[in-house]
Design a protein around this motif. Structure first.
Motif, short mmCIF file in Angstrom:
data_model
loop_
_atom_site.label_atom_id
_atom_site.label_comp_id
_atom_site.label_asym_id
_atom_site.label_seq_id
_atom_site.Cartn_x
_atom_site.Cartn_y
_atom_site.Cartn_z
N ARG A 153 2.24 14.00 1.09
CA ARG A 153 0.86 14.02 1.60
C ARG A 153 0.57 12.82 2.51
NH1 ARG A 153 -1.44 15.32 -4.22
NH2 ARG A 153 -0.52 17.38 -4.40
N PRO A 154 0.94 11.58 2.15
CA PRO A 154 0.65 10.45 3.06
C PRO A 154 1.36 10.60 4.39
CG PRO A 154 1.32 9.68 0.88
CD PRO A 154 1.58 11.14 0.93
N VAL A 155 2.58 11.11 4.37
CA VAL A 155 3.35 11.26 5.61
C VAL A 155 2.63 12.24 6.53
CG1 VAL A 155 5.59 11.94 6.57
CG2 VAL A 155 5.47 10.81 4.35
N ALA A 156 2.10 13.31 5.92
CA ALA A 156 1.44 14.34 6.72
C ALA A 156 0.20 13.81 7.44
CB ALA A 156 1.06 15.51 5.82
N ILE A 157 -0.42 12.80 6.88
CA ILE A 157 -1.63 12.28 7.55
C ILE A 157 -1.35 10.97 8.29
CG2 ILE A 157 -3.28 13.44 6.05
CD1 ILE A 157 -3.58 10.86 4.48
N GLY A 158 -0.07 10.67 8.55
CA GLY A 158 0.25 9.57 9.45
C GLY A 158 0.76 8.31 8.82
N PHE A 159 0.80 8.21 7.51
CA PHE A 159 1.36 7.01 6.88
C PHE A 159 2.89 7.09 6.92
CE2 PHE A 159 -2.84 6.91 4.97
CZ PHE A 159 -3.13 5.55 5.02
N PRO A 160 3.56 5.94 7.04
CA PRO A 160 5.03 5.99 7.01
C PRO A 160 5.50 6.38 5.62
CG PRO A 160 4.26 3.72 6.96
CD PRO A 160 3.05 4.58 7.16
N PRO A 161 6.69 6.98 5.54
CA PRO A 161 7.21 7.34 4.21
C PRO A 161 7.39 6.09 3.37
CG PRO A 161 8.83 7.84 5.93
CD PRO A 161 7.62 7.31 6.62
#
Lengths: 231, 565
Positions: B548-556
């Motif tokens: 979910r964080p990756v999908a909204i632009g946070f790095p993995p």
């Protein structure tokens, strides 16, 4: 200056008077306190002497519910050869394994009274000891909530009771009952259970089982004595 | 080895008992029993141990003219002889010698009762320190205690720590204790030793068989019932088991046990089994006794109402057993609720119970097994009574369903429906659509009747009717209103058929990484709560927490601190 809580060398012979019961009870507390300290040749010799002194009252002790457990302690002590260093070393190893290095049964009350107990319990116990004019001996190196210190405190209270004049019994009994109900009898079952689980056939399982039987019995007995005593 | 000491005065008391015949029968019928007749045993009870065999027995049974009032000195001598005093069984044979007539009948009853007592003593648990309580009679003086007078002890219940589930939220024993003597504190069962009346209700209330009361353990009562039914001679005819209260008035203020003993001494075929309180007898014990061969079972609560307020519960259990027997097609009078009465009306009151002889004649003979119901090979023909291995744990909590299954098979009735009754010891949990398989009910269930299992494809909520005690703890635990329902129903078919699936849902897999991250039903529920069209709902519904964080632009996610090199 508070009196120091430290194991005595022997149990006084029980007088044939109203204090006899308190002397015997005190003797048991002192014996169990000695046995639950790190075993040394001197402490074992003391324990044997105390057990012999208590054994003289065998006919009386058979009347108590903890008699079978007490007989097993007697037998276990008799099996330890007095001068055998190997027996002592085995006992020390068992003690270290059970109570010191990654202990299977922590010999301190605060381990069984909730996570926060380690902060408040030792201080609270020190106050309780101080109220009775006692303090843990620094030489023994035991914390105030150590099992040996709590047993030793009860031994001291029993001795005070045995020596007290008639009118002062009630206050001492109240103190004994409170200490048993709020401290020793509250957590000791869980401690004994941990020891029994870790080494069911060991010397310390025999000792803690007997101590548990004695402590629970004493809680009932002191409660009955207090109810029957004039305030 | 079990020693049996019999008071020689029983020979001449009332109609008398032929003690030599009783001893000969005991020696021949029961292995490892050493019976002895001791002159004036009742007068010198404290010194009974002087008559024990040289090889010290581990159990002791006493046949006396009357129940001894003071046992402190006796307990001390027994303890010194190496026997646990709380395992000693005392049989009041005097009542039978005085009232059961003629002499051969009194002798028959004596040997049956002794066989029962031997079995009960042998099944006794050795007591632990937690089980022992000091008894201080009202007349005791402080001086007597201080001068080391003999102390008397009795058993009290204690939870076996290795089986108790109080740490997981179970508090069945505390909820059922009529005196409020039990409480769960910090995940441990604590007993107020002075408030406990030793009624034993907690012992049978515990779904994990963790509560122990030496002298009244289910295994002991079961062994006694089995021995009584097995040892009763044909001359006594069909036998009925009558459960009576053990206390002679210390807590319950009456002479219930004595009057019940007197009553059964006059009733042919009724065999008494004393329990601390009749309210501890669950319906499954009654049914198990019937399955073991009893023609009838009677419960004798207090004549003037139980001080613990359990009389209604006893009557309710009897009503439940009757309803179940009716469903099985048996005469429901096989289970009766009688009243122990005081000295003036013993005979009439017991007659009101009826004779087990009359009831057994009305029992249906086992019918043919309905093979047509199944294509499976025909099962063995139904047995009239439980066989030895089945008897072994018939009174244990975990065998409740087995006893009912046996009754069902015995009557070859596969068409018996569910019995709904407010005193049913079994419950039936159902789940309406909407279960999210969160597992809260399974976590709350103290009996392990509800079980949430995850496998590679999804999650399943199972329900085992045989384990359910109808405690109802699952209902408030469920976060979905109206989804779980509980009914006090004994569904014999369900009990015999094993666990059923209450709800099942597949795993939802992450649209990005493919890992399973939630149960379908739970994900759908959360998405619905967030609003189907919202971004948050789409994220939650499609992606796992890691993606979910990756999908909204946070790095993995990576290591927070890395080596500088």
């Amino acid at each position: 200056m508070p009196r120091r809580l430290r194991p005595a060398r022997a149990v006084r012979p029980a007088p044939a008077g109203p204090g006899a019961l308190a002397v015997i009870r005190g003797g048991f507390y002192r014996l169990f306190a000695t046995l639950l300290l790190y075993p040394t040749a001197q402490r074992l010799a003391d324990a044997r002497a105390m057990a012999r002194a208590l054994g003289r009252h065998d006919a009386v002790l058979a009347g108590f519910a903890f008699y079978p457990q007490w007989r097993r302690v007697q037998a276990a002590l008799a099996q330890l050869a007095p001068q055998d260093a190997r027996d002592l070393r085995d006992l020390q190893e068992e003690f270290v394994r059970l109570f010191l290095v990654r202990p299977a049964a922590v010999p301190c009350a605060s381990a069984y009274c909730g996570a926060a107990a380690v902060t408040w319990l030792p201080a609270s116990l020190s106050r309780t000891y101080a109220e009775a004019g006692l303090a843990p001996s620094p030489a023994a190196g035991e914390p105030p909530d150590g099992v040996a210190v709590e047993l030793e405190f009860m031994a001291a209270l029993c001795e005070t009771e045995a020596a007290a004049p008639d009118g002062e019994h009630f206050a001492i009994l109240v103190r004994e009952r409170r200490f048993l109900a709020d401290h020793l009898a509250r957590w000791f079952p869980r401690f004994a259970q941990c020891v029994a689980r870790a080494a069911p056939a060991g010397f310390y399982a025999t000792v803690t089982d007997a101590a548990l039987a004695f402590v629970l019995h004493d809680r009932d007995l002191v409660g009955a004595l207090q109810r029957l005593s004039p305030p | 080895m079990t020693a049996v000491l019999l008071c020689a005065d029983l020979e001449t008391l009332g109609w008398g008992i032929d003690l030599a015949a009783a001893v000969a029968w005991l020696e021949a019928a029961i292995p490892a029993v050493r019976p002895r007749i001791v002159p004036a045993l009742c007068d010198r009870l404290a010194h009974a141990t002087a008559h024990l065999p040289r090889d010290v027995p581990d159990r002791l049974v006493l046949g006396l003219c009357a129940r001894p009032r003071a046992r402190a000195e006796f307990q001390a001598h027994v303890r010194r002889a190496g026997i646990d005093p709380l395992t000693v069984e005392i049989v009041d044979l005097g009542t039978y010698a005085a009232r059961a007539h003629p002499r051969p009948r009194a002798t028959d009853m004596a040997r049956v009762l002794l066989a029962g007592a031997v079995a009960r003593a042998r099944a006794a648990l050795p007591s632990r320190p937690e089980h022992v309580r000091l008894v201080v009679p009202r007349a005791t003086s402080r001086r007597a205690l201080l001068r080391l007078a003999w102390h008397e002890y009795e058993s009290i219940p204690a939870a076996a720590p290795d089986r108790c589930r109080a740490d997981r939220g179970c508090a069945q024993c505390a909820q059922r204790c009529p005196r409020g003597a039990l409480a769960v504190v910090d995940g441990t069962v604590e007993l107020d030793r002075s408030a406990c009346t030793r009624c034993g209700i907690c012992v049978t209330a515990c779904p994990h068989e963790a509560m122990e009361l030496p002298g009244a353990m289910p295994a002991q009562v079961e062994a006694q019932v089995a021995a009584l039914l097995h040892a009763a001679p044909a001359a006594l005819g069909p036998r009925g088991i009558v459960f009576t209260c053990q206390h002679d008035g210390q807590h319950h203020g009456g002479t219930r046990a004595a009057s019940a003993r007197a009553a059964t001494a006059q009733a042919p075929g009724w065999l008494p089994v004393e329990v601390p309180c009749v309210a501890m007898v669950p319906p499954t014990w009654v049914l198990a006794a019937l399955a073991m061969g009893a023609a009838s079972v009677a419960l004798l609560p207090a004549p003037d109402g139980c001080p613990d307020g359990t009389a209604d519960a006893v009557a309710g259990r009897v009503a439940y057993c009757r309803a179940l027997l009716r469903a099985l097609g048996e005469p429901d009078e096989r289970v009766v609720c009688g009243y122990a009465v005081r000295s003036d009306g013993q005979r009439e009151e017991l007659r009101a119970l009826g004779e087990p002889d009359e009831r057994v004649a009305a029992l249906p003979a086992p019918g043919p097994w309905p093979h047509a119901l199944s294509d499976a090979p025909p099962p063995p023909p139904p047995r009239p009574h439980l066989s030895a291995p089945e008897v072994e744990a018939a009174f244990a909590h975990h065998a409740r369903a087995r006893v009912l299954a046996h009754l069902l098979a015995r009557h070859a009735r596969m068409d018996v429906g569910a019995v709904a009754h407010p005193h049913s010891p079994f419950g039936l949990v159902t789940a309406a659509p909407g279960c999210t398989l969160c597992g809260a009910c399974a976590a709350a269930c103290p009996a392990g009747a509800l079980l949430l299992q995850h496998d590679a494809t999804g999650a399943t909520l199972h329900f085992a009717a045989a384990r359910c005690t109808a405690c109802g703890l699952c209902l408030p635990a469920c976060p979905e209103p109206g989804v779980l329902a509980l009914a006090r129903i004994t569904d014999l078919q369900r009990l015999c058929s094993g666990p059923v699936v209450l709800a099942r849902s597949a795993h939802r897999r992450c649209a990005a990484c493919g890992a399973p991250f939630a149960v379908e039903a739970m994900a759908a529920k959360v998405a619905a709560l967030l609003g189907e069209a919202s971004t948050a709902a789409r994220l939650v519904a499609r992606l796992c927490p890691a993606c979910r964080p990756v999908a909204i632009g946070f790095p993995p996610d990576g290591p927070v601190v890395q080596s500088a090199s």
